[in-house]
Design a protein around this motif. Structure first.
Motif, PDB file in Angstrom:
ATOM      1  N   SER A  55       2.621  11.001  11.352  1.00 14.45           N
ATOM      2  CA  SER A  55       2.116  11.233   9.998  1.00 14.45           C
ATOM      3  C   SER A  55       2.822  10.392   8.951  1.00 14.45           C
ATOM      4  O   SER A  55       2.245  10.080   7.908  1.00 14.45           O
ATOM      5  N   ASN A  56       4.077  10.006   9.183  1.00 14.82           N
ATOM      6  CA  ASN A  56       4.820   9.255   8.167  1.00 14.82           C
ATOM      7  C   ASN A  56       5.615   8.087   8.737  1.00 14.82           C
ATOM      8  O   ASN A  56       6.388   7.467   8.020  1.00 14.82           O
ATOM      9  N   HIS A  57       5.471   7.790  10.046  1.00 14.88           N
ATOM     10  CA  HIS A  57       6.124   6.646  10.696  1.00 14.88           C
ATOM     11  C   HIS A  57       7.646   6.764  10.717  1.00 14.88           C
ATOM     12  O   HIS A  57       8.343   5.768  10.874  1.00 14.88           O
ATOM     13  N   ILE A 181      18.568  -1.583  13.120  1.00 19.40           N
ATOM     14  CA  ILE A 181      17.157  -1.808  12.796  1.00 19.40           C
ATOM     15  C   ILE A 181      16.432  -0.477  12.635  1.00 19.40           C
ATOM     16  O   ILE A 181      15.665  -0.267  11.680  1.00 19.40           O
ATOM     17  N   ALA A 182      16.657   0.446  13.561  1.00 15.74           N
ATOM     18  CA  ALA A 182      16.009   1.762  13.463  1.00 15.74           C
ATOM     19  C   ALA A 182      16.486   2.523  12.231  1.00 15.74           C
ATOM     20  O   ALA A 182      15.698   3.172  11.530  1.00 15.74           O
ATOM     21  N   LEU A 183      17.778   2.452  11.940  1.00  9.26           N
ATOM     22  CA  LEU A 183      18.319   3.137  10.765  1.00  9.26           C
ATOM     23  C   LEU A 183      17.751   2.547   9.477  1.00  9.26           C
ATOM     24  O   LEU A 183      17.386   3.275   8.551  1.00  9.26           O
ATOM     25  N   THR A 184      17.657   1.228   9.405  1.00  5.96           N
ATOM     26  CA  THR A 184      17.119   0.583   8.207  1.00  5.96           C
ATOM     27  C   THR A 184      15.652   0.943   7.996  1.00  5.96           C
ATOM     28  O   THR A 184      15.208   1.138   6.858  1.00  5.96           O
ATOM     29  N   HIS A 185      14.909   1.044   9.080  1.00  8.93           N
ATOM     30  CA  HIS A 185      13.501   1.437   8.966  1.00  8.93           C
ATOM     31  C   HIS A 185      13.367   2.830   8.342  1.00  8.93           C
ATOM     32  O   HIS A 185      12.542   3.042   7.445  1.00  8.93           O
ATOM     33  N   ASN A 186      14.187   3.770   8.794  1.00 10.43           N
ATOM     34  CA  ASN A 186      14.128   5.117   8.226  1.00 10.43           C
ATOM     35  C   ASN A 186      14.561   5.145   6.769  1.00 10.43           C
ATOM     36  O   ASN A 186      14.014   5.889   5.946  1.00 10.43           O
ATOM     37  N   ILE A 187      15.560   4.353   6.429  1.00 11.63           N
ATOM     38  CA  ILE A 187      16.017   4.300   5.038  1.00 11.63           C
ATOM     39  C   ILE A 187      14.908   3.753   4.141  1.00 11.63           C
ATOM     40  O   ILE A 187      14.703   4.229   3.020  1.00 11.63           O
ATOM     41  N   MET A 188      14.179   2.752   4.618  1.00 15.79           N
ATOM     42  CA  MET A 188      13.064   2.215   3.822  1.00 15.79           C
ATOM     43  C   MET A 188      12.018   3.283   3.555  1.00 15.79           C
ATOM     44  O   MET A 188      11.484   3.384   2.438  1.00 15.79           O
ATOM     45  N   ILE A 189      11.709   4.098   4.567  1.00 16.41           N
ATOM     46  CA  ILE A 189      10.715   5.151   4.380  1.00 16.41           C
ATOM     47  C   ILE A 189      11.231   6.207   3.409  1.00 16.41           C
ATOM     48  O   ILE A 189      10.490   6.684   2.535  1.00 16.41           O
ATOM     49  N   LEU A 192      11.005   4.919  -0.082  1.00 14.65           N
ATOM     50  CA  LEU A 192       9.617   4.906  -0.525  1.00 14.65           C
ATOM     51  C   LEU A 192       9.158   6.293  -0.928  1.00 14.65           C
ATOM     52  O   LEU A 192       8.497   6.473  -1.959  1.00 14.65           O
ATOM     53  N   VAL A 193       9.531   7.302  -0.150  1.00 17.77           N
ATOM     54  CA  VAL A 193       9.106   8.667  -0.450  1.00 17.77           C
ATOM     55  C   VAL A 193       9.814   9.204  -1.686  1.00 17.77           C
ATOM     56  O   VAL A 193       9.195   9.780  -2.581  1.00 17.77           O
ATOM     57  N   ARG A 198       7.319  10.366  -5.257  1.00 15.71           N
ATOM     58  CA  ARG A 198       7.697  11.491  -6.106  1.00 15.71           C
ATOM     59  C   ARG A 198       7.782  11.115  -7.578  1.00 15.71           C
ATOM     60  O   ARG A 198       8.082  11.945  -8.417  1.00 15.71           O
ATOM     61  N   ALA A 199       7.550   9.855  -7.888  1.00 18.84           N
ATOM     62  CA  ALA A 199       7.591   9.431  -9.287  1.00 18.84           C
ATOM     63  C   ALA A 199       6.304   9.758 -10.021  1.00 18.84           C
ATOM     64  O   ALA A 199       6.283   9.802 -11.245  1.00 18.84           O
ATOM     65  N   THR A 200       5.221   9.977  -9.308  1.00 22.04           N
ATOM     66  CA  THR A 200       3.933  10.284  -9.928  1.00 22.04           C
ATOM     67  C   THR A 200       3.209  11.292  -9.063  1.00 22.04           C
ATOM     68  O   THR A 200       3.330  11.257  -7.839  1.00 22.04           O
ATOM     69  N   PRO A 201       2.461  12.224  -9.655  1.00 21.23           N
ATOM     70  CA  PRO A 201       1.762  13.224  -8.841  1.00 21.23           C
ATOM     71  C   PRO A 201       0.681  12.631  -7.963  1.00 21.23           C
ATOM     72  O   PRO A 201       0.359  13.174  -6.921  1.00 21.23           O
ATOM     73  N   ASP A 202       0.074  11.518  -8.367  1.00 22.77           N
ATOM     74  CA  ASP A 202      -0.984  10.889  -7.587  1.00 22.77           C
ATOM     75  C   ASP A 202      -0.676   9.404  -7.461  1.00 22.77           C
ATOM     76  O   ASP A 202      -1.110   8.590  -8.264  1.00 22.77           O
ATOM     77  N   PRO A 203       0.105   8.992  -6.471  1.00 19.24           N
ATOM     78  CA  PRO A 203       0.524   7.587  -6.386  1.00 19.24           C
ATOM     79  C   PRO A 203      -0.621   6.636  -6.125  1.00 19.24           C
ATOM     80  O   PRO A 203      -0.609   5.502  -6.590  1.00 19.24           O
ATOM     81  N   PHE A 204      -1.663   7.053  -5.401  1.00 18.67           N
ATOM     82  CA  PHE A 204      -2.746   6.136  -5.094  1.00 18.67           C
ATOM     83  C   PHE A 204      -3.586   5.850  -6.341  1.00 18.67           C
ATOM     84  O   PHE A 204      -4.023   4.728  -6.556  1.00 18.67           O
ATOM     85  N   GLU A 205      -3.792   6.869  -7.186  1.00 20.19           N
ATOM     86  CA  GLU A 205      -4.484   6.639  -8.448  1.00 20.19           C
ATOM     87  C   GLU A 205      -3.652   5.754  -9.368  1.00 20.19           C
ATOM     88  O   GLU A 205      -4.178   4.916 -10.087  1.00 20.19           O
ATOM     89  N   PHE A 206      -2.326   5.912  -9.292  1.00 19.86           N
ATOM     90  CA  PHE A 206      -1.447   5.061 -10.090  1.00 19.86           C
ATOM     91  C   PHE A 206      -1.568   3.605  -9.655  1.00 19.86           C
ATOM     92  O   PHE A 206      -1.593   2.687 -10.482  1.00 19.86           O
ATOM     93  N   LEU A 207      -1.668   3.362  -8.344  1.00 17.96           N
ATOM     94  CA  LEU A 207      -1.795   1.998  -7.856  1.00 17.96           C
ATOM     95  C   LEU A 207      -3.112   1.368  -8.293  1.00 17.96           C
ATOM     96  O   LEU A 207      -3.164   0.195  -8.660  1.00 17.96           O
ATOM     97  N   LEU A 208      -4.195   2.160  -8.261  1.00 17.98           N
ATOM     98  CA  LEU A 208      -5.488   1.613  -8.643  1.00 17.98           C
ATOM     99  C   LEU A 208      -5.540   1.265 -10.120  1.00 17.98           C
ATOM    100  O   LEU A 208      -6.185   0.297 -10.515  1.00 17.98           O
ATOM    101  N   ASN A 209      -4.867   2.047 -10.946  1.00 19.05           N
ATOM    102  CA  ASN A 209      -4.907   1.822 -12.388  1.00 19.05           C
ATOM    103  C   ASN A 209      -3.748   0.980 -12.902  1.00 19.05           C
ATOM    104  O   ASN A 209      -3.669   0.704 -14.093  1.00 19.05           O
ATOM    105  N   PHE A 210      -2.854   0.580 -12.021  1.00 11.06           N
ATOM    106  CA  PHE A 210      -1.661  -0.134 -12.476  1.00 11.06           C
ATOM    107  C   PHE A 210      -1.973  -1.459 -13.164  1.00 11.06           C
ATOM    108  O   PHE A 210      -1.379  -1.775 -14.185  1.00 11.06           O
ATOM    109  N   PRO A 211      -2.908  -2.307 -12.670  1.00  8.37           N
ATOM    110  CA  PRO A 211      -3.153  -3.585 -13.366  1.00  8.37           C
ATOM    111  C   PRO A 211      -3.666  -3.407 -14.783  1.00  8.37           C
ATOM    112  O   PRO A 211      -3.483  -4.281 -15.619  1.00  8.37           O
ATOM    113  N   ALA A 212      -4.306  -2.284 -15.091  1.00  9.54           N
ATOM    114  CA  ALA A 212      -4.858  -2.092 -16.432  1.00  9.54           C
ATOM    115  C   ALA A 212      -3.855  -1.495 -17.400  1.00  9.54           C
ATOM    116  O   ALA A 212      -4.128  -1.415 -18.590  1.00  9.54           O
ATOM    117  N   LEU A 213      -2.686  -1.067 -16.927  1.00 11.45           N
ATOM    118  CA  LEU A 213      -1.712  -0.443 -17.798  1.00 11.45           C
ATOM    119  C   LEU A 213      -0.890  -1.500 -18.507  1.00 11.45           C
ATOM    120  O   LEU A 213      -0.413  -2.454 -17.882  1.00 11.45           O
TER     121      LEU A 213
END
Length: 230
Positions: A55-57, A181-189, A192-193, A198-213
């Protein structure tokens, strides 16, 4: 994740990495046009086996070693290592991990449902040996097995972001690089989380509207308010 968090779906796989940073031209080259190509064959290579949450790699357990070697005997150590941290409900794997003892270890010993194609060994039309391997032949769930591709995504993420090689020359230094390598991969995830999702309630909507902001701290003016140059 908590000490005894339950993971609903996990997958297991392994991959090999290169022993050096030689370019493809250096590995495959020739002196003249008429001469044959020279090739470098690596008989031993660093091998990384992982168990990941589909679910989250996130990597739940890993094992660093050296290949080539079969995957069938790496199933139980990796699953046992993952069970020290989380509870597993489902485990998917490719045919390289197909064996009746692996099914028994997961299902009878720890209550983990396993979905593994019963294709280990020579091709034959005879029923597979073992209760669970025959069960895989008659009631194989392809919809659930499709989640196994997420572990391939983890391998791709590792090689694209951190490279497909290790810098160590000896066995222990190569295993150390694989662990990092395995430790760095987990740290990246985790970054990201924690930072992005957690910076925005809807991150995907934020990404779609980001160029217009507009950028913060910068006042924008309409074209009518800009005076033409003389």
């Amino acid at each position: 994740m908590g000490r005894r968090k339950r993971v609903s779906s996990a997958a297991i796989d392994s991959t090999g990495l290169q022993c050096g940073t030689a370019s493809a031209y250096f590995v495959r080259r020739r002196k003249k046009v008429e001469s044959p190509w020279k090739t470098v064959v690596y008989h031993n290579y660093p091998k990384l086996g992982i168990v990941c949450d589909t679910s989250n790699h996130f990597i739940l357990a890993f094992q660093a070693g050296r290949g080539p070697r079969p995957d069938i005997d790496e199933f139980r150590p990796l699953v046992a290592d993952a069970l020290k941290r989380v509870r597993l409900s489902l485990m998917t794997a490719d045919a390289g991990y197909d064996s009746e003892p692996n099914h028994q270890f997961a299902r009878d010993g720890h209550g983990i449902r396993t979905v593994i194609p019963p294709k280990h060994g020579r091709p034959t039309k005879k029923p597979a040996r073992g209760h669970y391997r025959r069960l895989m032949q008659t009631r194989f769930d392809r919809e659930i097995y499709r989640n196994r591709v997420q572990v391939e995504t983890v391998m791709s993420m590792i090689k694209r972001r951190q490279g497909s090689h290790v810098r160590g020359h000896k066995y222990w230094s190569q295993c150390r690089d694989l662990r990092l390598i395995a430790l760095t991969h987990n740290i990246m995830i985790l970054v990201l989380v924690e930072v992005f999702y957690r910076a925005t309630p809807d991150p995907f909507e934020f990404l779609l509207n980001f160029p217009a902001l507009p950028a913060r701290g910068i006042r924008t003016r309409s074209p009518a308010s800009v005076a033409p140059r003389s």
